[in-house]
Design an enzyme around this catalytic site. Structure first.
Site, PDB file in Angstrom:
ATOM      1  CG  HIS A 134     -44.307 -48.458   2.112  1.00 30.87           C
ATOM      2  ND1 HIS A 134     -43.428 -47.924   1.196  1.00 30.87           N
ATOM      3  CD2 HIS A 134     -45.547 -48.210   1.623  1.00 30.87           C
ATOM      4  CE1 HIS A 134     -44.097 -47.406   0.191  1.00 30.87           C
ATOM      5  NE2 HIS A 134     -45.399 -47.549   0.426  1.00 30.87           N
ATOM      6  CB  CYS A 145     -48.562 -46.249   0.981  1.00 30.96           C
ATOM      7  SG  CYS A 145     -49.164 -47.853   0.427  1.00 30.96           S
TER       8      CYS A 145
END
Length: 181
Positions: A134, A145
């Site tokens: 992201h 992430c």
């Protein structure tokens, strides 16, 4: 003692109290490799990367770089990324799969200073526990992430589709598993 169990979609191998989730563990003279890692190590690498030709996206944890591939050809990359930190490592895997995409995702784990859920624009989820590519600063580690610059996050979001294979690896470990080549 050897104990093999499923853990967050990967096999967990415990040998005399050690845990291997990255695919390879040396314990004395024994070498244990997950089936996904063993299959990947038989496949050709995309030239200049530590990932195989069947992957659509590759993350090298050592160099903090990522790529997009099509048929073994680099479409984009290497681009800078930031992966997990502060005890929340980005999971290693040879056959992770995109399972969800959300252009306007809000984190349920990370909060802004005002308490609101942190935005995770152009999220492409590929591992249990909400692990995703992201938009985020490639100079600041994530909670597992993979942070990409905004333009790169948009490219990952637009290109990757549900079911596409993602590989997150250590280039050093991959080269060692392939006998140095």
């Amino acid at each position: 003692m050897i104990d093999i169990r499923r853990f967050r979609g990967r096999r967990r191998l415990t040998v005399v109290g050690l845990v291997a989730t990255a695919g390879v563990l040396l314990a004395g003279t024994a070498l244990a490799e997950s089936p996904a890692a063993a299959a990947a190590h038989k496949e050709a690498l995309v030239p200049g990367t530590p990932c195989t030709v069947s992957a659509k996206s590759c993350v090298d944890l050592d160099s903090q770089r990522a790529w997009l591939f099509s048929g073994g050809t680099i479409l984009r990359g290497p681009v800078p990324v930031a992966t997990g930190g502060d005890g929340q490592a980005t999971p290693v895997g040879h056959s992770l799969r995109v399972y969800r995409k959300d252009a306007n995702h809000k984190s349920q784990e990370s909060r802004l200073p005002n308490g609101a859920p942190a935005p995770m624009p152009n999220s492409v989820f590929f591992e249990d526990g909400g692990i995703a590519f992201h938009s985020g600063s490639p100079s600041r580690s994530s909670a597992g992430c993979v942070h990409l610059n905004p333009d790169d996050a948009k490219a990952w979001f637009d290109y990757l589709q549900i079911g596409d294979k993602v590989q997150v690896v250590s280039a050093k470990a991959e080269m060692a598993a392939r006998g140095g080549h």
